[in-house]
Scaffold this motif. Structure first.
Motif, mmCIF file in Angstrom:
data_model
loop_
_atom_site.group_PDB
_atom_site.id
_atom_site.type_symbol
_atom_site.label_atom_id
_atom_site.label_comp_id
_atom_site.label_asym_id
_atom_site.label_seq_id
_atom_site.Cartn_x
_atom_site.Cartn_y
_atom_site.Cartn_z
ATOM 1 N N UNK A 163 0.884 -1.315 0.205
ATOM 2 C CA UNK A 163 0.006 0.076 0.104
ATOM 3 C C UNK A 163 1.033 1.320 0.097
ATOM 4 N N UNK A 164 2.159 1.211 0.798
ATOM 5 C CA UNK A 164 2.946 2.326 0.922
ATOM 6 C C UNK A 164 3.536 2.690 -0.485
ATOM 7 N N UNK A 165 3.872 1.495 -1.192
ATOM 8 C CA UNK A 165 4.489 1.922 -2.612
ATOM 9 C C UNK A 165 3.472 2.303 -3.476
ATOM 10 N N UNK A 166 2.217 1.819 -3.390
ATOM 11 C CA UNK A 166 1.191 2.434 -4.373
ATOM 12 C C UNK A 166 0.838 3.680 -4.086
ATOM 13 N N UNK A 167 0.782 4.141 -2.890
ATOM 14 C CA UNK A 167 0.446 5.429 -2.385
ATOM 15 C C UNK A 167 1.366 6.447 -2.795
ATOM 16 N N UNK A 168 2.782 5.984 -2.819
ATOM 17 C CA UNK A 168 3.668 6.668 -3.039
ATOM 18 C C UNK A 168 3.839 7.092 -4.716
ATOM 19 N N UNK A 169 3.719 6.000 -5.523
ATOM 20 C CA UNK A 169 3.539 6.141 -6.876
ATOM 21 C C UNK A 169 2.301 6.852 -7.079
ATOM 22 N N UNK A 170 1.301 6.926 -6.646
ATOM 23 C CA UNK A 170 0.042 7.621 -7.005
ATOM 24 C C UNK A 170 0.456 9.018 -6.676
ATOM 25 N N UNK A 171 1.232 9.397 -5.809
ATOM 26 C CA UNK A 171 1.737 10.760 -5.496
ATOM 27 C C UNK A 171 2.546 11.452 -6.406
ATOM 28 N N UNK A 172 3.097 10.664 -7.320
ATOM 29 C CA UNK A 172 4.086 11.164 -8.449
ATOM 30 C C UNK A 172 3.182 11.761 -9.473
ATOM 31 N N UNK A 173 3.613 12.974 -10.055
ATOM 32 C CA UNK A 173 2.850 13.256 -11.213
ATOM 33 C C UNK A 173 3.456 12.513 -12.302
ATOM 34 N N UNK A 174 2.319 12.614 -13.578
ATOM 35 C CA UNK A 174 2.857 11.748 -14.545
ATOM 36 C C UNK A 174 4.133 12.121 -15.169
ATOM 37 N N UNK A 175 4.238 13.528 -15.241
ATOM 38 C CA UNK A 175 5.645 14.200 -15.864
ATOM 39 C C UNK A 175 6.721 13.806 -15.209
ATOM 40 N N UNK A 176 6.802 13.638 -13.818
ATOM 41 C CA UNK A 176 7.617 13.244 -13.041
ATOM 42 C C UNK A 176 8.342 11.861 -13.363
ATOM 43 N N UNK A 177 7.006 11.013 -13.422
ATOM 44 C CA UNK A 177 7.172 9.653 -13.421
ATOM 45 C C UNK A 177 7.890 9.431 -14.785
ATOM 46 N N UNK A 178 7.374 10.256 -16.030
ATOM 47 C CA UNK A 178 7.870 9.928 -17.471
ATOM 48 C C UNK A 178 9.513 10.407 -17.417
#
Lengths: 288, 374, 279
Positions: free
Chosen positions: C34-49
């Protein structure tokens, strides 16, 4: 057994066995030999001195502490999960089995990352812990937690495999004969699964002692304090003290060999070989 | 102890395993639950043991409702199909198990357990095997250990799931006769599940024929054989020939023979007609107009009997006739010979599982008039 | 009263054991996920990309996938004869060979890593011989493949073994009596039922390979853009306390594993079908 007309002629058989032996010799046996030969390169005196090094000794102590917590906890969990999963039908059972197997399929580095995201300073409950001066990450509790995670499925998987293979008729008979739940467990189930459980415990022990990637992430690499044996091996190796690194590695290699021996013993037990038609290794195939 | 099941129903997920089962098991009888695999008979046995709880209905032991009593307190001795012996215990410990797990207050003393187990082992003819492990025993011995283990707790009822299925043919017959006598001696109400009609007919006092979750018929072996309640029972018990039935102009007729008796003729339901092999007379000449002309395809002597496999001329329909060896020697028929078959008794069932017509020999024959076959 | 679940009587202990199991699984597995999912959800798409398309990251991902693929393939090629030999033949030393299959699973990865590096490094026995032939293993992608072959071997062999054992030998005999040559027997009778298990073993070895860390970091040399694997990129980002970046790369790796392992699960379902057809 090799009859005429079998798919393997004598020559083919010899060829296949040779290929296998050669492949195993290069990829399995040689590394093992390398560990022990390098460790003893400078003689047994140097080997023993390397093991007696105070930092190595501290790493051994931490590793033992971690193992002594992780293995019993996961064994108890394995027994509970095995009993619940192999003895009852309930909705979501397959999902539960899949979740239990998850730690197998997660890269150890990602496992460590997940624990930082929970217990680290920016994590889910990290700030709450910090306010109470409890440090998990870069400290011993973090090492124990990640070790628990990585070795979680091992005992459970072995117990489930044996219980499912053996069926529940013996427990049912005991029940019709008047045994209570505790009596059924202690007198029927435990003796029945003891070799599978034994192997699960051995495997958990070897893995708990040897976990590297996940522990590396959450350990602060503080020598003498948060360095487990595998981490200490890395440090020694990177300092070009290969012999000392390999000396420490022999301890872990011996634990691994003991595990393999335990499995061999388990498979020799009468009544287990025939019944466990597919001695499903915990790591391959998830659940059977 | 007498056992009564009242309108017991059981489903797994959406599959209905048992539907409204009513059954009375009189005290001291040996009862066979006979049915094909998947008929629900094992589920019925597990409900008696308390290992399953029915969705509806009640289970009474001597009038006492035990439907929801767990197996631990029910005292129903169960012998599983593959015996489920405790592999890690000796024969002695297996049998003693039920006594050793009794609460301390009522548990017999060690020497009492010892005496009781030894007495039981003697009774089931296992003397001297105390310290063997189950894996070191033959199938028949394992079965007797399972039986002794169930008997050690003085069960009120004995339940056996396919007790002979895992044994060799020869041991099987010997052991079932032995069990028959043994049960009579003990006088414990005993239920066993089997798919082998010969086994049920051989030893049971009472046979309950189970099919698709229902009890088709309950009765003594001879009742079941002489007066089968429906087509299923008729076909399941003993050998039988199906007679081709044909619907012509809204009337059912026994093809090859004649119009069917008027009583049936107007029935709109599809009917099934049967004849037992031993109810077929074989002649070399046509004595009666109702006889069916057939070619002998195979002759199979079986002890005092000879089985003739014949095929009706002008059709593909085969009949198996069973005649005595003496009769066979009179006839001296061989493969390829023409014979005439006369049906001494024809039984007709409607699909509603009632007997429309059964085993009344003469009326059938009287009304069979114009031969159409041959 | 007997305890029941939906009208089924059950052996005692259901509530307690399932309760313990669910609690422990929630705390130890679901919470971290859950922590991992929450963290990744907090990333903006741009940041992720931006993170996952950085050249160093793409190079590492490509290297991880490629080396894991090659290693899994090598394991399939050698795993079939190995599993065959271990299930079908009896010869002196067979039990020992069989026991050794689990070594990569029991041996700590760091120990395997330094051992393989010592062997294939310029001073090790095989390394020196190959070096004279101009072949470098350690500190090249080839070294990574060697480590992943070691790690993946048991997955392939142990998945195949039970299937080979369950094959009815009479099938091969029947094929032989029908005039098939040994090669035809192998390709037409033996191999088809093994295919699902082969694919499953391959995928398990592959999934394990892309996440492997301990045994690889020693032999790979860890040169950015050349021999740096994806888990090491995560590790590096963690050491720089770049948790967002680490999470982004981790999510990519997890998605790949997830796809591969779902494929395995599907194949296992079909394998069940296959096997019943075989028996």
């Amino acid at each position: 057994m090799a009859g005429v007309g079998r798919s393997g002629t004598q020559a083919g058989r010899f060829f296949l066995i040779s290929v296998t032996v050669l492949f195993f010799a290069v990829f399995l046996l040689a590394p093992l030999v390398a560990v022990f030969s390098t460790a003893l390169q400078k003689g047994s005196g140097y080997y023993l001195a390397a093991l007696a090094d105070p930092e190595t000794a501290a790493a051994v102590r931490l590793t033992l502490l971690t193992t002594c917590i992780a293995v019993p906890v996961n064994t108890i969990f394995g027994l509970c999960a095995g009993w619940a999963i192999a003895r009852y039908e309930f909705p979501g059972k397959t999902l539960l089995k899949t979740v239990i197997a998850l730690p197998f399929s997660v890269s150890p580095v990602i496992a460590g990352l997940m624990f930082i995201l929970v217990y680290g300073s920016g994590g889910l409950i990290g700030p709450w812990l910090e306010a109470r001066h409890i440090q998990v990450i870069f400290a011993v509790p973090g090492i124990i937690l990640t070790t628990l995670f990585v070795t979680l499925p091992l005992a459970a998987h072995e117990v489930i495999a044996v219980l499912e293979a053996r069926g529940k008729e013996e427990e049912e008979v005991a029940w019709t004969l008047g045994a209570t739940g505790r009596q059924i467990f202690c007198r029927i189930t435990l003796p029945k699964i003891k070799w599978g459980l034994f192997y699960g415990v051995m495997l958990s022990t070897a893995r708990a002692m040897g976990e590297f990637g996940a522990v590396s992430v959450v350990s602060g690499h503080i020598r003498g304090l948060t360095n487990t044996l595998p981490l200490h091996i890395e440090i020694l190796y990177n300092q070009y003290d290969a012999v000392a690194a390999f000396a420490a590695a022999t301890l872990l290699a011996l634990a691994a060999l003991a595990t393999l021996a335990a499995k061999a013993v388990m498979e020799l037990r009468p009544g287990l070989r025939g019944d466990r038609s597919a001695p499903g290794p915990a790591y391959a195939g998830g659940e059977k | 102890m007498g056992v009564t099941l009242r309108s017991v129903c059981k489903s797994y997920k959406r599959t209905r395993v048992l539907q409204d089962v009513d059954l009375d098991l009189p005290t001291g009888k040996l009862v066979a639950l006979l049915g094909p695999s998947g008929s629900g008979k094992t589920t019925l046995l597990r409900i008696l043991a308390g290992l399953e709880v029915p969705d509806r209905g009640t289970v009474l032991f001597d009038g006492e409702d035990v439907t929801r009593r767990p197996p631990r307190v029910r005292r129903a001795g169960m012998v599983f199909q593959h015996y489920a012996l405790f592999g890690h215990m000796t024969v002695f410990e297996n049998i003693a198990f039920g006594l050793r797990v009794l609460p301390r207050k009522v548990r017999p003393l060690s020497w009492e357990i010892d005496t009781k187990v030894r007495a039981l082992m003697h009774k089931v003819r296992l003397d001297g095997l105390e310290s063997r492990y189950p894996a070191q025993l033959s199938g028949g011995q394992q079965q007797r250990v399972a039986l002794a283990r169930a008997l050690a707790v003085d069960p009120r009822i004995l339940l056996l799931d396919e007790p002979f299925a895992a044994l060799d043919a020869k041991v099987r017959i010997e052991l079932r006769r032995w069990l028959r006598d043994f049960q009579r001696e003990l006088g414990i109400t005993t239920v066993f599940v089997t798919h082998d009609q010969e086994e049920a007919m051989d030893i049971a006092d009472l046979v309950a024929v189970v099919n698709q979750g229902r009890i088709e018929q309950v009765g003594s072996p001879s009742e079941i054989y002489e007066r089968p309640a429906n087509a299923f029972v008729f076909e399941f018990i003993g050998r039988s020939n199906v007679l081709p039935l044909d619907s012509r102009e809204g009337k059912w007729a026994l093809e090859l023979i004649s119009p069917v008796p008027s009583k049936l003729a107007s029935s709109a339901d599809p009917l099934r007609a049967y004849v037992r092999p031993h109810d077929i007379d074989v002649h070399l000449r046509r004595d009666r107009s109702t006889a069916v002309k057939a070619v002998v395809e195979r002759v199979r002597p079986q002890g005092a009997l000879v089985r003739l496999v014949t095929r009706a001329t002008g059709g593909e329909h085969r009949f198996e006739a069973e005649i005595s060896r003496e009769r066979y020697e009179d006839l001296k028929v061989e493969t390829g010979d023409i014979v005439y078959l006369e049906f001494r008794s024809v039984t007709v069932f409607s699909p509603h599982r009632q007997v429309v017509h059964s085993r009344t020999l003469e009326p059938v024959r009287e009304k069979l008039q114009q031969p159409t076959g041959g | 009263m007997a305890k029941e679940i939906k009208g089924r009587v059950v052996l005692p202990g259901f509530g307690m054991t399932l309760g313990v199991t669910l609690f422990y699984v929630s705390v130890m597995i679901l919470l971290p996920f859950a922590a991992l999912v929450l963290k990744s959800a907090s990333l903006s798409l741009h940041e992720f990309y931006e993170t996952v398309t950085a050249p160093r990251v793409t190079a590492a991902l490509r290297l991880s996938l490629l080396t894991a693929w090659i290693a899994a393939s090598i394991n399939v090629v050698f795993g079939v004869p190995a599993a065959w030999v271990l299930s079908r033949y009896s010869f002196p030393g067979k039990r020992l060979l069989d026991a050794m299959v689990d070594l990569p699973f029991a041996l700590p990865t760091a120990v395997a890593g330094i051992a393989l590096t010592a062997m294939f490094g310029p001073t090790g026995g095989p390394g020196a011989i190959l070096g004279r032939l101009g072949v470098k293993i350690a500190f090249t992608p080839a070294g990574i493949v060697v480590a992943l072959v070691f790690i993946g071997l048991p997955f392939v062999v142990r998945t195949l073994q039970p299937v080979i054992e369950s094959l009815d030998r009479r099938m091969e005999e029947a094929a032989a009596t029908l005039g098939a040559s040994p090669a035809q027997v192998f390709f037409r009778v033996i191999l088809p039922p093994l295919v699902p298990a082969l694919l499953s073993g391959f995928s398990l070895a592959f999934a394990r390979g892309i996440g492997e860390y301990g045994s690889v970091v020693f032999i790979s040399g860890n040169m950015p853009m050349r021999t740096e694997i994806a888990p090491l990129v995560i590790m590096t980002k963690l050491q720089q306390f770049d948790y967002a970046g680490a999470t982004a790369v981790a999510v990519v790796l997890l998605i790949v594993s997830f796809i591969v392992l779902s494929a395995v699960r599907l194949m296992e379902l079909r394998a069940g079908f296959w096997r019943t057809g075989v028996r």
